[in-house]
Design a protein around this motif. Sequence first.
Motif, mmCIF file in Angstrom:
data_model
loop_
_atom_site.group_PDB
_atom_site.id
_atom_site.type_symbol
_atom_site.label_atom_id
_atom_site.label_comp_id
_atom_site.label_asym_id
_atom_site.label_seq_id
_atom_site.Cartn_x
_atom_site.Cartn_y
_atom_site.Cartn_z
ATOM 1 N N VAL A 56 0.855 -1.190 0.000
ATOM 2 C CA VAL A 56 0.000 0.000 0.000
ATOM 3 C C VAL A 56 0.888 1.236 0.000
ATOM 4 N N SER A 57 0.392 2.305 -0.608
ATOM 5 C CA SER A 57 1.077 3.592 -0.579
ATOM 6 C C SER A 57 0.319 4.544 0.339
ATOM 7 N N THR A 58 1.054 5.463 0.979
ATOM 8 C CA THR A 58 0.424 6.376 1.918
ATOM 9 C C THR A 58 0.826 7.817 1.615
ATOM 10 N N ASP A 59 -0.047 8.740 2.022
ATOM 11 C CA ASP A 59 0.216 10.179 1.985
ATOM 12 C C ASP A 59 -0.364 10.732 3.280
ATOM 13 N N LEU A 60 0.506 10.979 4.267
ATOM 14 C CA LEU A 60 0.059 11.274 5.626
ATOM 15 C C LEU A 60 0.599 12.619 6.094
ATOM 16 N N SER A 61 -0.204 13.347 6.855
ATOM 17 C CA SER A 61 0.269 14.584 7.472
ATOM 18 C C SER A 61 -0.504 14.853 8.748
ATOM 19 N N GLY A 74 5.777 -0.144 -0.564
ATOM 20 C CA GLY A 74 5.180 0.798 -1.501
ATOM 21 C C GLY A 74 5.811 2.166 -1.378
ATOM 22 N N SER A 75 5.075 3.193 -1.768
ATOM 23 C CA SER A 75 5.533 4.570 -1.709
ATOM 24 C C SER A 75 4.915 5.245 -0.490
ATOM 25 N N GLN A 76 5.769 5.676 0.439
ATOM 26 C CA GLN A 76 5.282 6.260 1.691
ATOM 27 C C GLN A 76 5.751 7.716 1.797
ATOM 28 N N SER A 77 4.799 8.631 1.903
ATOM 29 C CA SER A 77 5.104 10.048 2.072
ATOM 30 C C SER A 77 4.375 10.536 3.321
ATOM 31 N N PHE A 78 5.119 11.164 4.258
ATOM 32 C CA PHE A 78 4.495 11.544 5.519
ATOM 33 C C PHE A 78 5.210 12.753 6.122
ATOM 34 N N ARG A 79 4.408 13.612 6.784
ATOM 35 C CA ARG A 79 4.901 14.852 7.370
ATOM 36 C C ARG A 79 4.205 15.096 8.712
ATOM 37 N N THR A 80 4.954 15.619 9.688
ATOM 38 C CA THR A 80 4.353 16.070 10.933
ATOM 39 C C THR A 80 5.077 17.320 11.412
ATOM 40 N N SER A 81 4.315 18.237 12.007
ATOM 41 C CA SER A 81 4.898 19.466 12.541
ATOM 42 C C SER A 81 5.171 19.369 14.034
ATOM 43 N N GLY A 82 4.724 18.306 14.670
ATOM 44 C CA GLY A 82 4.881 18.288 16.113
ATOM 45 C C GLY A 82 5.054 16.935 16.738
ATOM 46 N N GLY A 83 5.712 16.009 16.090
ATOM 47 C CA GLY A 83 5.863 14.686 16.685
ATOM 48 C C GLY A 83 7.010 13.916 16.071
ATOM 49 N N SER A 84 7.198 12.713 16.544
ATOM 50 C CA SER A 84 8.287 11.864 16.079
ATOM 51 C C SER A 84 7.835 10.954 14.946
ATOM 52 N N LEU A 85 8.805 10.339 14.274
ATOM 53 C CA LEU A 85 8.557 9.375 13.206
ATOM 54 C C LEU A 85 9.143 8.032 13.615
#
Length: 212
Positions: A56-61, A74-85
């Motif tokens: 599965v591919s994701t687009d997360l923010s 798959g292709s994983q794209s993710f962003r956060t302004s206030g937490g860990s990965l």
Amino acid sequence: TGLSREEIKSRLEEYYTLSVSVSNNKLTAIAKQKENNMSWKKSLSISFKIYVPGNVSTDLSTSGGSIRLNDLKGSQSFRTSGGSLHIDNVSGSINGATSGGSIHVSNSNDEIDLTTSGGSIEASKCKGNLKLSTSGGSLHLDDLNGIIDASTSGGRIDGNNITGELSASTSGGSVRLDNIQGSLEASTSGGSMDVAISALGKFVKLHNSGGN
């Protein structure tokens, strides 16, 4: 804290837009505040826990929380302004960034590009092309194989059991590397260097401006 189910439901309906839907094999889950300047006393902490097939591919923010990915291809794209990965057992194209937390990646492969503006990075048991950068923390690298580009503007670099080609740089800490097998370019502007190479690659380039 201490809200009843009825109070939570009432706040969700009054202050948030909450939408979860599936269409054409795509899952969309969105939680947004209806007002940009809403009082924090009326706010809720909303999180999603999603179970999907492995391919599965994701687009997360998210603006205020951590992101955790496990067992995906798959292709994983993710962003956060206030937490860990937190990334474990993920392969494919992995592109993630955080403005305010640490990064932990393990048992992952292929194309990995991870960036943080405010935390440390720990990478272990990964293979492929790795690009790891932080503006405000240390780098801990362990059991990596491939072409690795790791940099920090404000911390030390520790590496062990790295095979392939490593480029490591820091503007504010020491560099300690052990059992390097392959090519190496490492530099620091503000600390000492301690490097042990067990199998020499095509080149070794070491630069040090402010330490032993």
